[in-house]
Write a protein that holds these residues in place. Structure first.
Motif, PDB file in Angstrom:
ATOM      1  N   LYS A 100     -11.349   8.597   1.472  1.00 22.69           N
ATOM      2  CA  LYS A 100     -11.685   6.942   2.012  1.00 22.69           C
ATOM      3  C   LYS A 100     -10.259   6.244   2.058  1.00 22.69           C
ATOM      4  O   LYS A 100     -10.360   5.128   2.277  1.00 22.69           O
ATOM      5  N   ASP A 101      -9.020   6.981   2.157  1.00 20.62           N
ATOM      6  CA  ASP A 101      -7.736   6.360   2.208  1.00 20.62           C
ATOM      7  C   ASP A 101      -7.709   5.746   3.413  1.00 20.62           C
ATOM      8  O   ASP A 101      -7.890   6.179   4.522  1.00 20.62           O
ATOM      9  N   SER A 117       6.761   1.409   1.304  1.00 24.66           N
ATOM     10  CA  SER A 117       6.504   2.093  -0.046  1.00 24.66           C
ATOM     11  C   SER A 117       7.824   2.337  -0.879  1.00 24.66           C
ATOM     12  O   SER A 117       8.722   2.468  -0.315  1.00 24.66           O
ATOM     13  N   GLU A 120      -5.353   3.915   5.149  1.00 24.05           N
ATOM     14  CA  GLU A 120      -4.219   4.117   5.917  1.00 24.05           C
ATOM     15  C   GLU A 120      -4.389   5.563   6.908  1.00 24.05           C
ATOM     16  O   GLU A 120      -4.190   5.297   8.122  1.00 24.05           O
ATOM     17  N   ARG A 124      -6.958   7.175   7.441  1.00 25.59           N
ATOM     18  CA  ARG A 124      -8.568   7.309   8.019  1.00 25.59           C
ATOM     19  C   ARG A 124      -8.128   6.275   9.495  1.00 25.59           C
ATOM     20  O   ARG A 124      -8.585   6.668  10.474  1.00 25.59           O
ATOM     21  N   ALA A 148       0.649  -1.162  -0.189  1.00 26.58           N
ATOM     22  CA  ALA A 148       0.093  -0.063   0.164  1.00 26.58           C
ATOM     23  C   ALA A 148       0.829   1.231  -0.049  1.00 26.58           C
ATOM     24  O   ALA A 148       1.879   1.222   0.551  1.00 26.58           O
ATOM     25  N   SER A 149       0.691   2.236  -0.803  1.00 25.12           N
ATOM     26  CA  SER A 149       1.155   3.525  -0.866  1.00 25.12           C
ATOM     27  C   SER A 149       1.250   4.185   0.379  1.00 25.12           C
ATOM     28  O   SER A 149       0.133   4.241   1.197  1.00 25.12           O
ATOM     29  N   ARG A 151       3.409  12.786  -0.789  1.00 25.14           N
ATOM     30  CA  ARG A 151       3.453  11.798  -0.041  1.00 25.14           C
ATOM     31  C   ARG A 151       4.761  11.159   0.573  1.00 25.14           C
ATOM     32  O   ARG A 151       4.745  10.622   1.519  1.00 25.14           O
ATOM     33  N   ARG A 197      -4.828  13.176   0.481  1.00 24.79           N
ATOM     34  CA  ARG A 197      -5.168  11.903   0.165  1.00 24.79           C
ATOM     35  C   ARG A 197      -6.693  11.746  -0.184  1.00 24.79           C
ATOM     36  O   ARG A 197      -7.521  12.585   0.363  1.00 24.79           O
ATOM     37  N   ASP A 198      -7.236  10.527  -0.925  1.00 19.94           N
ATOM     38  CA  ASP A 198      -8.701  10.415  -1.042  1.00 19.94           C
ATOM     39  C   ASP A 198      -9.259  10.362   0.332  1.00 19.94           C
ATOM     40  O   ASP A 198      -8.678   9.672   1.083  1.00 19.94           O
TER      41      ASP A 198
END
Length: 291
Positions: free
Chosen positions: A200-201, A109, A203, A205, A103-104, A258, A197-198
């Motif tokens: 709904k990300d 990463s 990580e 959240r 996962a980013s 990021r 970030r989105d």
């Protein structure tokens, strides 16, 4: 343990061939190594790749030969950094190894080769690459000597922000008088990261939810809705052998924000320049325990 059908498979043979091709294209000086005389092979030697990736020479030799066990995701991330792989090459490496892409933003990463190159070119300055959630991806030796080795942390503890609000030991890094300011800066920076970030990300959240549940201090600061990216800071850092160092912490951000390369320089008008010079002598003798 090797997976059934893995050893001797065509894809594993291709993995070894791919690693060898990437190894042969890198000059030692590009990886921060001294070339030395009488090099009989182009690029890096196998033992040099093993050293850079934190693997045994025998283990890396097995991978290039297409033998041995399936490489772990952690080892693949280390090899990608050691060999300065692009993001496309890193993805291909994971495909050949039969591993899912990490996962980013996590501890495995992909680090941009340009950041790795800059890190290599800062041998006399403490420097490290972290994510926007303050997960340390890679440190140079002086950063380990100054801040401690962050490579042993797992799970949520890989984020220094998480440790800051849940582990009192993490706060020994800064003088107590600076704790309130550091807490506010961490929370404001985290809110900026979450916004990039989105929504709904998972990580970001999950990290924010855990901190709100575990730390009343974090919850109170989060409710203030302060937003500020930490682009540069003047910090006081406690070192067990050298005392308090006052440093300027500078940042170089990746394109999507990021990842950032942090490096530390002595604050003008202080005695920190001499103390930073001593870091190479002191090394990690007293900073080996992660903080």
């Amino acid at each position: 343990m090797a997976q059934t059908g893995w050893v001797g498979s065509r894809r594993y043979t291709e993995l070894g061939t791919f690693l060898r091709s990437r190894r042969e294209r890198i000059r030692p000086e590009e990886a921060g190594l001294v070339a030395g005389p009488r090099r009989r092979v182009p690029g890096l030697r196998r033992e040099e790749v093993a050293q850079l990736a934190g693997a045994s020479v025998d283990y890396y030799n097995e991978i290039e030969r297409g033998a041995g066990s399936q490489p772990s995701e952690q080892m693949l991330a280390a090899l990608a950094r050691a060999l300065r792989l692009t993001s496309d090459e890193r993805d291909y490496l994971y495909h050949l190894a039969g591993r899912p892409l990490p996962a980013s933003g996590g501890p495995r990463s992909h680090v941009h080769p340009g950041m790795m190159d800059l890190l290599t070119r800062l041998p006399s300055t403490p420097a490290q690459v972290i994510t926007d959630l303050h997960v340390t991806l890679v440190q140079n030796p002086l950063a380990i000597a100054l801040l401690g080795d962050h490579s042993a942390f797992r799970g949520k503890d890989t984020s220094f922000v998480y440790r800051w609000f849940t582990d009192a030991g993490a706060r020994r890094l800064y003088p107590e008088a600076d704790h309130d300011a550091q807490s506010r800066a961490f929370v404001a920076d985290l809110r900026a990261a979450a916004a990039r970030r989105d929504a709904k990300d998972p990580e970001a959240r999950t990290l924010i939810a855990e901190l709100n549940a575990r730390s009343s201090e974090f919850a109170a600061l989060w409710a203030r809705h302060e937003v500020r990216v930490r682009r540069d800071d003047r910090k006081r850092i406690n070192h067990p052998a050298l005392g308090t160092l006052e440093v300027d912490c500078l940042s170089l951000f990746g394109e999507d924000g990021r990842q950032r390369l942090l490096w530390f320089t002595p604050a003008p008008g202080t005695d920190s320049a001499g103390k930073l010079d001593l870091l190479a002598v002191v090394g990690t003798q007293l900073t080996g325990t992660p903080r």
